[in-house]
Write a protein that holds these residues in place. Structure first.
Motif, mmCIF file in Angstrom:
data_model
loop_
_atom_site.group_PDB
_atom_site.id
_atom_site.type_symbol
_atom_site.label_atom_id
_atom_site.label_comp_id
_atom_site.label_asym_id
_atom_site.label_seq_id
_atom_site.Cartn_x
_atom_site.Cartn_y
_atom_site.Cartn_z
ATOM 1 N N MET A 1 -0.888 -7.567 10.093
ATOM 2 C CA MET A 1 -0.367 -7.712 8.722
ATOM 3 C C MET A 1 -0.813 -6.525 7.873
ATOM 4 O O MET A 1 -1.953 -6.093 7.952
ATOM 5 C CB MET A 1 -0.930 -8.997 8.093
ATOM 6 N N SER A 2 0.091 -6.044 7.036
ATOM 7 C CA SER A 2 -0.253 -4.910 6.176
ATOM 8 C C SER A 2 -0.953 -5.395 4.908
ATOM 9 O O SER A 2 -0.870 -6.575 4.537
ATOM 10 C CB SER A 2 1.019 -4.160 5.785
ATOM 11 N N ILE A 3 -1.614 -4.478 4.243
ATOM 12 C CA ILE A 3 -2.260 -4.788 2.968
ATOM 13 C C ILE A 3 -1.230 -5.303 1.970
ATOM 14 O O ILE A 3 -1.453 -6.291 1.275
ATOM 15 C CB ILE A 3 -2.989 -3.531 2.426
ATOM 16 N N ALA A 4 -0.073 -4.638 1.931
ATOM 17 C CA ALA A 4 0.986 -5.044 0.996
ATOM 18 C C ALA A 4 1.442 -6.474 1.270
ATOM 19 O O ALA A 4 1.636 -7.279 0.345
ATOM 20 C CB ALA A 4 2.163 -4.081 1.096
ATOM 21 N N GLN A 5 1.603 -6.818 2.546
ATOM 22 C CA GLN A 5 2.038 -8.169 2.910
ATOM 23 C C GLN A 5 0.967 -9.203 2.575
ATOM 24 O O GLN A 5 1.265 -10.283 2.052
ATOM 25 C CB GLN A 5 2.381 -8.237 4.406
ATOM 26 N N LEU B 1 -1.229 -9.019 0.261
ATOM 27 C CA LEU B 1 -1.242 -9.124 -1.197
ATOM 28 C C LEU B 1 -0.117 -10.022 -1.686
ATOM 29 O O LEU B 1 -0.318 -10.904 -2.533
ATOM 30 C CB LEU B 1 -1.091 -7.713 -1.767
ATOM 31 N N LEU B 2 1.051 -9.805 -1.121
ATOM 32 C CA LEU B 2 2.228 -10.601 -1.488
ATOM 33 C C LEU B 2 1.999 -12.079 -1.189
ATOM 34 O O LEU B 2 2.290 -12.951 -2.016
ATOM 35 C CB LEU B 2 3.444 -10.077 -0.696
ATOM 36 N N ASP B 3 1.455 -12.359 0.008
ATOM 37 C CA ASP B 3 1.209 -13.747 0.416
ATOM 38 C C ASP B 3 0.222 -14.434 -0.532
ATOM 39 O O ASP B 3 0.425 -15.584 -0.932
ATOM 40 C CB ASP B 3 0.657 -13.793 1.848
ATOM 41 N N ILE B 4 -0.846 -13.718 -0.881
ATOM 42 C CA ILE B 4 -1.865 -14.311 -1.761
ATOM 43 C C ILE B 4 -1.312 -14.519 -3.167
ATOM 44 O O ILE B 4 -1.456 -15.584 -3.752
ATOM 45 C CB ILE B 4 -3.135 -13.435 -1.787
ATOM 46 N N GLU C 1 -2.438 1.712 -1.144
ATOM 47 C CA GLU C 1 -1.426 0.838 -0.533
ATOM 48 C C GLU C 1 -1.261 -0.439 -1.362
ATOM 49 O O GLU C 1 -0.139 -0.901 -1.606
ATOM 50 C CB GLU C 1 -1.834 0.488 0.908
ATOM 51 N N ALA C 2 -2.389 -0.977 -1.824
ATOM 52 C CA ALA C 2 -2.342 -2.161 -2.695
ATOM 53 C C ALA C 2 -1.717 -1.812 -4.046
ATOM 54 O O ALA C 2 -0.926 -2.590 -4.603
ATOM 55 C CB ALA C 2 -3.743 -2.719 -2.879
ATOM 56 N N TYR C 3 -2.053 -0.638 -4.551
ATOM 57 C CA TYR C 3 -1.495 -0.174 -5.834
ATOM 58 C C TYR C 3 0.028 -0.048 -5.745
ATOM 59 O O TYR C 3 0.748 -0.512 -6.634
ATOM 60 C CB TYR C 3 -2.129 1.170 -6.208
ATOM 61 N N GLU C 4 0.494 0.559 -4.659
ATOM 62 C CA GLU C 4 1.949 0.725 -4.477
ATOM 63 C C GLU C 4 2.646 -0.624 -4.362
ATOM 64 O O GLU C 4 3.828 -0.761 -4.679
ATOM 65 C CB GLU C 4 2.259 1.566 -3.222
ATOM 66 N N ALA C 5 1.897 -1.641 -3.907
ATOM 67 C CA ALA C 5 2.473 -2.995 -3.799
ATOM 68 C C ALA C 5 2.361 -3.763 -5.116
ATOM 69 O O ALA C 5 2.694 -4.942 -5.176
ATOM 70 C CB ALA C 5 1.765 -3.756 -2.681
ATOM 71 N N GLY C 6 1.859 -3.086 -6.156
ATOM 72 C CA GLY C 6 1.857 -3.701 -7.487
ATOM 73 C C GLY C 6 0.508 -4.161 -8.011
ATOM 74 O O GLY C 6 0.410 -4.639 -9.139
ATOM 75 N N GLN C 7 -0.552 -4.036 -7.214
ATOM 76 C CA GLN C 7 -1.869 -4.485 -7.672
ATOM 77 C C GLN C 7 -2.472 -3.470 -8.655
ATOM 78 O O GLN C 7 -2.464 -2.266 -8.393
ATOM 79 C CB GLN C 7 -2.810 -4.685 -6.478
ATOM 80 N N ARG C 8 -2.977 -3.976 -9.780
ATOM 81 C CA ARG C 8 -3.536 -3.080 -10.798
ATOM 82 C C ARG C 8 -4.988 -3.399 -11.150
ATOM 83 O O ARG C 8 -5.595 -2.671 -11.933
ATOM 84 C CB ARG C 8 -2.684 -3.131 -12.081
ATOM 85 N N ILE C 9 -5.551 -4.469 -10.589
ATOM 86 C CA ILE C 9 -6.934 -4.837 -10.910
ATOM 87 C C ILE C 9 -7.768 -4.764 -9.635
ATOM 88 O O ILE C 9 -7.472 -5.452 -8.653
ATOM 89 C CB ILE C 9 -7.016 -6.252 -11.516
#
Length: 220
Positions: A1-5, A7-10, A34-42
């Motif tokens: 599983m990727s970091i982006a996936q 993150l999305l699941d959580i 990778e998390a930032y590109e998936a929308g995480q900002r904190i």
């Protein structure tokens, strides 16, 4: 599983009122990006030096949270950019945060860490120490910090009933705090409890902020 996936699941499993702090300590900037590109900002870090290096390298719309134990002599390095300090566990530390905030002409948001675990190694205030701190003249005169809530860590155990009991205890302390009159430097809205292994229990118990690392980035 990727970091982006991951993150999305959580994120899809979290209620709207719960904020996700991605705990990125020891992880390389490439993982954070990778998390930032998936929308995480904190992002949450537990060492000031590492957090500062990442802050320097990464986009400036990121909120940096200091989630580890803070040494007073390191506070000055993060005051220019830190958004929230989770682990404030003494008046001495609070005074230093306020002193540095005055120097930088900033206001710093803080959470007071409450000791709820049965383990002796965890940092934090007990209820009496919390009351003493909040009622002290020194605290009332600090104009550059704001206590926006509480933080706590449950015992590291598989006993879910015990974890729930400890989180419920912290929620009770938080509710009592919210019933106090708010002041310029006391405006509690945030209850930070729950990590990768126990965040679902924390949310059931009333957490508004969870700190999740290994479930996003993989184990260290």
């Amino acid at each position: 599983m990727s970091i982006a996936q991951n993150l999305l699941d959580i994120k899809s499993s979290l209620p709207d009122n719960v904020t996700l702090v991605a705990v990125s300590k020891t992880k390389p900037v490439s993982d954070l990006m990778e998390a930032y590109e998936a929308g995480q900002r904190i992002f949450g870090e537990n060492k000031i030096q590492e957090m500062t290096e990442k802050w320097q390298q990464m986009p400036k719309d990121i909120e940096w949270h200091m989630i580890g134990h803070v040494q007073s002599n390191k506070v000055k390095y993060m005051v220019p950019y830190v958004k929230l300090i989770h682990g404030v566990d003494s008046l001495k530390l609070l005074k230093e945060i306020n002193r540095q905030a005055v120097r930088w002409r900033k206001n710093i948001n803080c959470l007071l860490q409450i000791h709820i675990a049965e383990e002796e190694t965890k940092f934090g205030l007990d209820e009496n120490e919390l009351d003493t701190l909040l009622n002290s003249d020194e605290f009332k005169e600090m104009n550059n910090i704001k206590i926006v809530g509480l933080m706590g860590m449950a015992t590291f155990t598989d006993n879910q009933a015990q974890i729930k009991r400890e989180f419920n205890h912290l929620k009770k302390i938080f509710d009592a705090l919210k019933n106090q009159p708010t002041t310029q430097n006391l405006q509690p809205t945030t209850l930070s409890m729950g990590m990768s292994g126990d965040y679902q229990i924390a949310i059931e118990s009333g957490s508004t902020m969870v700190r999740i690392g290994s479930s996003i980035f993989g184990s260290r």
